[in-house]
Scaffold this motif. Structure first.
Motif, PDB file in Angstrom:
ATOM      1  N   LEU A  21      50.759  22.219 -15.733  1.00  0.00           N
ATOM      2  CA  LEU A  21      49.795  23.037 -16.455  1.00  0.00           C
ATOM      3  C   LEU A  21      48.380  22.563 -16.208  1.00  0.00           C
ATOM      4  N   SER A  22      48.130  21.266 -16.490  1.00  0.00           N
ATOM      5  CA  SER A  22      46.741  20.828 -16.352  1.00  0.00           C
ATOM      6  C   SER A  22      46.352  20.738 -14.892  1.00  0.00           C
ATOM      7  N   ALA A  23      47.323  20.431 -14.007  1.00  0.00           N
ATOM      8  CA  ALA A  23      46.977  20.438 -12.581  1.00  0.00           C
ATOM      9  C   ALA A  23      46.570  21.841 -12.155  1.00  0.00           C
ATOM     10  N   GLY A  24      47.342  22.844 -12.601  1.00  0.00           N
ATOM     11  CA  GLY A  24      47.014  24.224 -12.241  1.00  0.00           C
ATOM     12  C   GLY A  24      45.666  24.646 -12.790  1.00  0.00           C
ATOM     13  N   LEU A  25      45.372  24.250 -14.045  1.00  0.00           N
ATOM     14  CA  LEU A  25      44.104  24.662 -14.650  1.00  0.00           C
ATOM     15  C   LEU A  25      42.906  23.991 -13.956  1.00  0.00           C
ATOM     16  N   THR A  26      43.089  22.758 -13.514  1.00  0.00           N
ATOM     17  CA  THR A  26      41.970  22.118 -12.825  1.00  0.00           C
ATOM     18  C   THR A  26      41.770  22.729 -11.435  1.00  0.00           C
ATOM     19  N   ILE A  27      42.879  23.133 -10.806  1.00  0.00           N
ATOM     20  CA  ILE A  27      42.739  23.808  -9.513  1.00  0.00           C
ATOM     21  C   ILE A  27      42.012  25.132  -9.718  1.00  0.00           C
ATOM     22  N   LEU A  28      42.311  25.791 -10.850  1.00  0.00           N
ATOM     23  CA  LEU A  28      41.656  27.071 -11.143  1.00  0.00           C
ATOM     24  C   LEU A  28      40.146  26.940 -11.252  1.00  0.00           C
ATOM     25  N   VAL A  29      39.685  25.780 -11.734  1.00  0.00           N
ATOM     26  CA  VAL A  29      38.231  25.579 -11.849  1.00  0.00           C
ATOM     27  C   VAL A  29      37.575  25.767 -10.486  1.00  0.00           C
ATOM     28  N   ILE A  30      38.172  25.146  -9.466  1.00  0.00           N
ATOM     29  CA  ILE A  30      37.585  25.242  -8.127  1.00  0.00           C
ATOM     30  C   ILE A  30      37.777  26.646  -7.561  1.00  0.00           C
ATOM     31  N   VAL A  31      38.941  27.241  -7.847  1.00  0.00           N
ATOM     32  CA  VAL A  31      39.168  28.612  -7.377  1.00  0.00           C
ATOM     33  C   VAL A  31      38.123  29.539  -7.985  1.00  0.00           C
ATOM     34  N   MET A  32      37.803  29.290  -9.251  1.00  0.00           N
ATOM     35  CA  MET A  32      36.794  30.088  -9.947  1.00  0.00           C
ATOM     36  C   MET A  32      35.430  29.930  -9.284  1.00  0.00           C
ATOM     37  N   ILE A  56      33.626  17.543 -12.182  1.00  0.00           N
ATOM     38  CA  ILE A  56      33.957  16.121 -12.363  1.00  0.00           C
ATOM     39  C   ILE A  56      35.082  15.965 -13.382  1.00  0.00           C
ATOM     40  N   ILE A  57      34.991  16.726 -14.495  1.00  0.00           N
ATOM     41  CA  ILE A  57      36.069  16.663 -15.490  1.00  0.00           C
ATOM     42  C   ILE A  57      37.379  17.108 -14.848  1.00  0.00           C
ATOM     43  N   ALA A  58      37.318  18.207 -14.082  1.00  0.00           N
ATOM     44  CA  ALA A  58      38.524  18.720 -13.428  1.00  0.00           C
ATOM     45  C   ALA A  58      39.084  17.705 -12.452  1.00  0.00           C
ATOM     46  N   PHE A  59      38.196  17.010 -11.750  1.00  0.00           N
ATOM     47  CA  PHE A  59      38.656  16.014 -10.780  1.00  0.00           C
ATOM     48  C   PHE A  59      39.416  14.892 -11.479  1.00  0.00           C
ATOM     49  N   VAL A  60      38.842  14.389 -12.581  1.00  0.00           N
ATOM     50  CA  VAL A  60      39.501  13.285 -13.296  1.00  0.00           C
ATOM     51  C   VAL A  60      40.865  13.746 -13.810  1.00  0.00           C
ATOM     52  N   ALA A  90      48.023  14.583 -11.048  1.00  0.00           N
ATOM     53  CA  ALA A  90      48.671  14.372  -9.752  1.00  0.00           C
ATOM     54  C   ALA A  90      49.513  13.113  -9.784  1.00  0.00           C
ATOM     55  N   THR A  91      48.998  12.056 -10.429  1.00  0.00           N
ATOM     56  CA  THR A  91      49.785  10.831 -10.567  1.00  0.00           C
ATOM     57  C   THR A  91      51.082  11.116 -11.315  1.00  0.00           C
ATOM     58  N   ALA A  92      50.975  11.937 -12.370  1.00  0.00           N
ATOM     59  CA  ALA A  92      52.170  12.255 -13.148  1.00  0.00           C
ATOM     60  C   ALA A  92      53.129  13.109 -12.337  1.00  0.00           C
ATOM     61  N   GLU A  93      52.597  14.045 -11.555  1.00  0.00           N
ATOM     62  CA  GLU A  93      53.472  14.948 -10.810  1.00  0.00           C
ATOM     63  C   GLU A  93      54.252  14.244  -9.727  1.00  0.00           C
ATOM     64  N   THR A  94      53.674  13.166  -9.183  1.00  0.00           N
ATOM     65  CA  THR A  94      54.396  12.450  -8.142  1.00  0.00           C
ATOM     66  C   THR A  94      55.302  11.380  -8.725  1.00  0.00           C
ATOM     67  N   TYR A 106      45.716  16.077 -25.202  1.00  0.00           N
ATOM     68  CA  TYR A 106      44.428  15.708 -24.613  1.00  0.00           C
ATOM     69  C   TYR A 106      44.131  16.504 -23.350  1.00  0.00           C
ATOM     70  N   LEU A 107      44.968  16.335 -22.313  1.00  0.00           N
ATOM     71  CA  LEU A 107      44.593  16.917 -21.020  1.00  0.00           C
ATOM     72  C   LEU A 107      44.559  18.441 -21.070  1.00  0.00           C
ATOM     73  N   LEU A 108      45.555  19.051 -21.716  1.00  0.00           N
ATOM     74  CA  LEU A 108      45.597  20.522 -21.713  1.00  0.00           C
ATOM     75  C   LEU A 108      44.430  21.137 -22.479  1.00  0.00           C
ATOM     76  N   PRO A 109      44.127  20.701 -23.722  1.00  0.00           N
ATOM     77  CA  PRO A 109      42.946  21.268 -24.389  1.00  0.00           C
ATOM     78  C   PRO A 109      41.652  21.013 -23.626  1.00  0.00           C
ATOM     79  N   ILE A 110      41.521  19.802 -23.094  1.00  0.00           N
ATOM     80  CA  ILE A 110      40.273  19.506 -22.368  1.00  0.00           C
ATOM     81  C   ILE A 110      40.174  20.392 -21.141  1.00  0.00           C
TER      82      ILE A 110
END
Lengths: 158, 358
Positions: B173-184, B212-216, B222-226, B336-340
């Protein structure tokens, strides 16, 4: 308030993680801090700490004399019976019988290096040595007799 | 100037001259297969060695230093050992699924590689939904892990696989949402568009606060996904022996091991592509002397440099932080990660619409 606490938590977490990461990076960029001893390679230059307890030894001086009176304090102090003292009676020049050790039997295979025998000894006859290369092919070789053959107790030690 | 684009173009035109288009296509497919397998073998050897060295230096140790100078052949020796080991299948396992699972994990890792741009024009498949394809396919890897855990007929394996499933579903979820930031910010899902949009500065600089927030958050997710520490609940040596691959040995274990490192490379390559410009050199603004100096470094060096930098960061995490408990893990994601990242997405939308990025 809940929201301020939440934001504080987030920033506090980032800060504490940063402290940890700074420490590991500090070590990563300083290979000189590495404490690994490449043991068989540096056998000649290996320095062991004074406090390291490898085995019990009985120091003898140049006259083949030791300081053990055979009082068996160490044998009594030993928690697992690694020390066995066999006593004999010497005849002094005055014709008196005097108690002395015949054999100081020390079983390295049972010893836990707890240092209690060394502490118990009233005449400092035994010490802990640094040697740690104890591997042998036969278990009986780990039962050692610490007093050298023909040795006797130093004069003046009662 | 020398570039990989010219090489691929000339190979393509030469093959099309010599053979019919179908045959040429098949030959190109074989070349790509060989390159991908070669890349994975290279990654397996290099990343395992890098991990062992990084971990040892961070823990004030020496690490492998016996096989070859500085121990560089250690991983080759380990691989040789794994190849000659018996691929043991225990009794009472689901034999078909048990033997299939490592290949699912591996194939997923290979398929994900398709839309990646390694250098200018050096890309297997520039599909118009590139980044979506990557996120969609990379989340299939958990099926392989669940299959392995389920078929092993072992409580530890099943527990590890279940944890892995919960973890990957959450952190996608949060990986997808952070990717969306850049797609946006880019306005496109195509990998080449995303990289070309960074020709006058990488998104992490151009997108300032939301990027920067999306990157962090992306690096954490990504660490969790792997399934790596501090999120290695699926393996958790101290609790589950080895988690989902407890029962595997020999080459089948090696495939899981290789897939883990291939996935590390893949998530770091996504991070490098989205936030650090992929193969795009470090540019600021347009057509100045700084950009032309940076252009002398080939794109593939930039791509691998950025990816390996991110891999180092992930390894740095692994050897610094202790493992989270499963409830702490899910708390971190859902509280934390999802709301942020949702707020961050909103911020990025406002910035993208108002054009407040550089």
């Amino acid at each position: 308030m809940f929201v301020t606490q939440y934001i504080k938590d987030v920033f506090g977490a980032i800060k504490s993680l940063g402290i940890g990461m700074r420490r590991t990076l500090w070590y990563f960029v300083r290979p000189k801090e590495i404490i690994t001893q490449q043991y068989p390679d540096n056998k000649d230059t290996l320095v062991l700490a004074e406090r390291f307890r490898g085995e019990v030894v009985m120091p003898h001086d140049e006259n083949n004399e030791h300081a053990c009176t055979g009082c068996t304090a160490c044998e009594l102090a030993c928690p697992n019976g690694s020390i066995k003292i066999v006593t004999k009676f010497d005849i002094t020049p005055e014709g008196k019988r005097k108690k002395a050790i015949d054999q100081f039997v020390y079983r390295l295979d049972m010893c836990t290096m707890c240092n209690m025998c060394v502490v118990a000894c009233p005449s400092d006859a035994i010490i802990m040595a640094n040697d740690f290369e104890h591997s042998v092919y036969d278990r009986t070789k780990l039962t050692k007799i610490l007093n050298k053959p023909g040795s006797k107790v130093r004069d003046g030690i009662e | 100037m020398w570039s990989l684009e010219n090489i691929t173009k000339s190979v393509d035109s030469w093959l099309n001259l010599q053979f019919s288009p179908t045959i040429a296509f098949l030959i190109e497919a074989v070349i790509i297969m060989v390159l991908v397998i070669g890349l994975f073998a290279f990654l397996g050897l290099v990343l395992v060695f890098m991990e062992r060295k990084v971990s040892s230096f961070m823990q004030i140790r020496l690490g492998p230093n016996r096989v070859g100078p500085m121990g560089i052949f250690q991983t080759a020796a380990d691989t040789l050992k794994l190849i000659v080991k018996e691929g043991f299948t225990p009794n009472n396992v689901d034999k078909f699924l048990f033997n299939l699972a490592p290949f699912i994990v591996m194939v997923v890792a290979m398929v994900v590689l398709a839309p990646f741009a390694f250098s200018k024009g050096f890309q297997i498949w520039d599909v118009n939904v590139g980044i979506f394809f990557i996120t969609a396919v990379s989340s299939l890897g958990v099926i392989g892990i669940l299959t392995a855990g389920w078929s092993s007929n072992n409580k530890y394996s099943l527990l590890g696989a279940m944890r892995s499933g919960a973890q990957i579903v959450s952190y996608e979820l949060s990986a997808g949402l952070t990717i969306l930031v850049i797609v946006m910010l880019t306005g496109s899902l195509r990998i080449s568009d995303i990289i070309n949009a960074q020709a006058d500065g990488w998104w992490i600089f151009k997108g300032h606060i939301p990027a920067i927030i999306a990157f962090v958050i992306y690096i954490i997710a990504a660490t969790a996904e792997t399934n790596r520490a501090p999120f290695d609940m699926a393996e958790a040596e101290s609790e589950l022996t080895a988690g989902f691959h407890t029962e595997y040995s020999g080459m089948k274990f090696a495939l899981f091991f290789l897939a883990e490192y291939a996935n590390v490379f893949i998530v770091c390559a996504i991070g490098a592509t989205l936030f650090l410009g992929g193969w795009m050199p470090l540019h600021f603004g347009e057509n100045n002397w700084f950009n032309s100096i940076m252009d002398y470094i080939p794109g593939i060096v930039w791509f691998f440099g950025k990816t390996f930098f991110l891999i180092f960061v992930i390894m740095w995490f692994r050897w610094t932080f202790p493992r989270l408990r499963i409830d702490q893990l899910l708390n971190l994601e859902w509280k934390y990660l999802l709301p942020i990242s949702l707020f961050n997405l909103l911020l990025a939308t406002v910035i993208a619409i108002a054009g407040w990025h550089f």
